[in-house]
Design a protein around this motif. Structure first.
Motif, PDB file in Angstrom:
ATOM      1  N   ILE A 109     -38.162  13.689  21.596  1.00 34.51           N
ATOM      2  CA  ILE A 109     -39.531  13.176  21.590  1.00 34.51           C
ATOM      3  C   ILE A 109     -39.932  12.661  22.971  1.00 34.51           C
ATOM      4  CG2 ILE A 109     -38.951  10.813  20.896  1.00 34.51           C
ATOM      5  CD1 ILE A 109     -41.876  12.875  19.485  1.00 34.51           C
ATOM      6  N   SER A 110     -38.946  12.225  23.754  1.00 31.32           N
ATOM      7  CA  SER A 110     -39.222  11.749  25.112  1.00 31.32           C
ATOM      8  C   SER A 110     -38.895  12.798  26.166  1.00 31.32           C
ATOM      9  CB  SER A 110     -38.396  10.481  25.396  1.00 31.32           C
ATOM     10  OG  SER A 110     -37.025  10.740  25.156  1.00 31.32           O
ATOM     11  N   GLN A 111     -38.547  14.006  25.718  1.00 30.02           N
ATOM     12  CA  GLN A 111     -38.106  15.078  26.618  1.00 30.02           C
ATOM     13  C   GLN A 111     -37.027  14.599  27.583  1.00 30.02           C
ATOM     14  OE1 GLN A 111     -40.888  17.654  28.597  1.00 30.02           O
ATOM     15  NE2 GLN A 111     -41.741  18.409  26.676  1.00 30.02           N
ATOM     16  N   LEU A 112     -36.029  13.930  27.040  1.00 33.81           N
ATOM     17  CA  LEU A 112     -34.870  13.524  27.829  1.00 33.81           C
ATOM     18  C   LEU A 112     -33.611  14.248  27.368  1.00 33.81           C
ATOM     19  CD1 LEU A 112     -35.519   9.713  28.361  1.00 33.81           C
ATOM     20  CD2 LEU A 112     -35.737  11.573  30.015  1.00 33.81           C
ATOM     21  N   MET A 113     -33.785  15.304  26.528  1.00 29.93           N
ATOM     22  CA  MET A 113     -32.632  16.129  26.205  1.00 29.93           C
ATOM     23  C   MET A 113     -32.174  16.838  27.480  1.00 29.93           C
ATOM     24  SD  MET A 113     -35.670  17.442  24.947  1.00 29.93           S
ATOM     25  CE  MET A 113     -36.635  18.982  24.807  1.00 29.93           C
ATOM     26  N   GLN A 114     -30.883  17.099  27.559  1.00 28.19           N
ATOM     27  CA  GLN A 114     -30.333  17.741  28.757  1.00 28.19           C
ATOM     28  C   GLN A 114     -30.398  19.256  28.576  1.00 28.19           C
ATOM     29  OE1 GLN A 114     -29.785  16.439  31.503  1.00 28.19           O
ATOM     30  NE2 GLN A 114     -28.596  14.554  31.460  1.00 28.19           N
ATOM     31  N   MET A 115     -31.189  19.907  29.448  1.00 26.40           N
ATOM     32  CA  MET A 115     -31.461  21.339  29.343  1.00 26.40           C
ATOM     33  C   MET A 115     -30.787  22.099  30.477  1.00 26.40           C
ATOM     34  SD  MET A 115     -33.427  21.485  26.637  1.00 26.40           S
ATOM     35  CE  MET A 115     -34.358  23.023  26.686  1.00 26.40           C
ATOM     36  N   LYS A 116     -30.174  23.236  30.143  1.00 24.02           N
ATOM     37  CA  LYS A 116     -29.486  24.028  31.156  1.00 24.02           C
ATOM     38  C   LYS A 116     -30.407  24.451  32.291  1.00 24.02           C
ATOM     39  CE  LYS A 116     -25.728  26.074  28.439  1.00 24.02           C
ATOM     40  NZ  LYS A 116     -25.116  27.341  27.978  1.00 24.02           N
ATOM     41  N   ASP A 117     -31.622  24.848  31.955  1.00 27.37           N
ATOM     42  CA  ASP A 117     -32.551  25.345  32.970  1.00 27.37           C
ATOM     43  C   ASP A 117     -33.606  24.323  33.366  1.00 27.37           C
ATOM     44  OD1 ASP A 117     -31.269  27.844  33.069  1.00 27.37           O
ATOM     45  OD2 ASP A 117     -32.387  28.542  31.316  1.00 27.37           O
ATOM     46  N   GLY A 118     -33.370  23.055  33.028  1.00 31.59           N
ATOM     47  CA  GLY A 118     -34.270  21.997  33.460  1.00 31.59           C
ATOM     48  C   GLY A 118     -35.629  22.056  32.769  1.00 31.59           C
ATOM     49  N   TYR A 119     -36.605  21.386  33.388  1.00 31.99           N
ATOM     50  CA  TYR A 119     -37.957  21.278  32.840  1.00 31.99           C
ATOM     51  C   TYR A 119     -38.970  21.897  33.794  1.00 31.99           C
ATOM     52  CZ  TYR A 119     -36.072  18.095  29.333  1.00 31.99           C
ATOM     53  OH  TYR A 119     -35.349  17.566  28.299  1.00 31.99           O
ATOM     54  N   THR A 120     -40.035  22.443  33.216  1.00 35.22           N
ATOM     55  CA  THR A 120     -41.032  23.145  34.022  1.00 35.22           C
ATOM     56  C   THR A 120     -41.802  22.204  34.939  1.00 35.22           C
ATOM     57  OG1 THR A 120     -42.686  22.944  32.251  1.00 35.22           O
ATOM     58  CG2 THR A 120     -41.314  24.922  32.255  1.00 35.22           C
ATOM     59  N   ASP A 121     -41.855  20.915  34.601  1.00 35.31           N
ATOM     60  CA  ASP A 121     -42.571  19.963  35.458  1.00 35.31           C
ATOM     61  C   ASP A 121     -41.650  19.230  36.418  1.00 35.31           C
ATOM     62  OD1 ASP A 121     -41.220  18.316  33.742  1.00 35.31           O
ATOM     63  OD2 ASP A 121     -43.000  17.323  32.920  1.00 35.31           O
ATOM     64  N   GLY A 122     -40.351  19.580  36.414  1.00 27.42           N
ATOM     65  CA  GLY A 122     -39.415  19.026  37.388  1.00 27.42           C
ATOM     66  C   GLY A 122     -38.739  17.731  37.004  1.00 27.42           C
ATOM     67  N   HIS A 123     -39.112  17.121  35.882  1.00 21.76           N
ATOM     68  CA  HIS A 123     -38.432  15.872  35.518  1.00 21.76           C
ATOM     69  C   HIS A 123     -37.032  16.198  34.993  1.00 21.76           C
ATOM     70  CE1 HIS A 123     -39.478  16.604  31.207  1.00 21.76           C
ATOM     71  NE2 HIS A 123     -38.472  15.760  30.968  1.00 21.76           N
ATOM     72  N   GLU A 124     -36.189  15.186  34.871  1.00 22.56           N
ATOM     73  CA  GLU A 124     -34.795  15.394  34.491  1.00 22.56           C
ATOM     74  C   GLU A 124     -34.489  14.744  33.155  1.00 22.56           C
ATOM     75  OE1 GLU A 124     -32.207  14.041  37.567  1.00 22.56           O
ATOM     76  OE2 GLU A 124     -32.985  15.454  39.056  1.00 22.56           O
TER      77      GLU A 124
END
Length: 258
Positions: free
Chosen positions: A119-134
């Motif tokens: 819900i806070s988009q703080l899951m750890q993603m292999k390819d990161g986020y499109t807006d650059g946050h981590e």
């Protein structure tokens, strides 16, 4: 960071009056929808809160069972790894499993946490986020490893909160090492949330004998927004891929995350 300010915030936000109101509201809502038993994994627990649980959830006219899993994050943070098993057993003993009990902790079960919330988009993603946050770790991988080893070797069923595909890869690596170091039959290691994954990871879940506990409502609530914000269309279209679990003949259950 929340741990630094939670004690002060809770004095205002979680007064006995507010908590009692919320518990009664929850009981009414669940009863209205035909729920007769529910489980809270990684239960927040203080002696003061438990008194209210007993008064409201344990009342003779409360028409449901309330079950809980011990929180392997908070307990270890509080007492340290060396005393964690003793403290976990002590918490479970507050409300042991028993026929007819209205409130109970399930024995030999514990909840751990890997990456951040979807819900806070703080899951750890292999390819990161499109807006650059981590993303973020709730328990860094090395700390997750230490706690998983402790509870695994003590014979606990481990439930792990994990959302991102990088988070899931980390959790599956931890599970594979546990199986290799100390094999256990029917361990029922549980992947909780299961927001983002690949077909290869689903096949690995099946091979390792883990269980998926998924929230299908993530798709309804978040996929459309996340296709435009942070995650992108392709990954959002494949959120909570329960079809992959079914095709792999894996163990699958649903929950509400209420």
């Amino acid at each position: 960071g929340l741990n630094l300010v939670a004690a002060q915030i809770l004095k205002v936000m979680a007064t006995p009056e507010r908590l009692a109101f919320g518990l009664r509201q929850m009981v009414a809502y669940l009863h209205r929808n035909g729920v007769t038993a529910y489980n809270e994994p990684g239960a927040l627990y203080t002696p003061e809160m438990w008194k209210l649980y007993q008064q409201i959830l344990g009342a003779p006219d409360t028409p449901m069972y309330a079950t809980f899993l011990a929180d392997g994050r908070g307990i270890v943070d509080r007492v340290g790894l060396d005393r964690a098993l003793e403290a976990t057993e002590a918490q479970i003993a507050v409300a042991p499993e028993a026929p007819g009990a209205k409130l109970m902790f399930f024995p030999k079960q514990v909840k751990l946490f890997a990456d951040g919330a979807i819900i806070s988009q703080l899951m750890q993603m292999k390819d990161g986020y499109t807006d650059g946050h981590e993303g973020a770790w709730v328990l860094p991988p090395d700390e997750l490893e230490r706690r998983a080893r402790l509870y695994w070797n003590a014979g606990y069923q481990i439930h792990v909160h994990v959302n991102g595909d990088l988070g899931l890869e980390t959790v599956l690596n931890v599970l594979e090492r546990r199986i290799r170091e100390n094999p256990r039959i029917d361990h029922r290691f549980t992947i909780v949330h299961f927001a983002c994954s690949s077909e290869e990871q689903v096949a690995r879940i099946k091979r390792l004998g883990a269980i998926v506990s998924a929230n299908p409502y993530y798709v309804t609530a978040l996929a459309g927004v996340y296709s435009e914000l942070g995650v992108g269309a392709a990954r959002s279209a494949n959120m909570v891929p329960i079809g992959d679990v079914v095709k792999a003949n894996g163990s699958l259950s649903f929950y509400s995350d209420m």
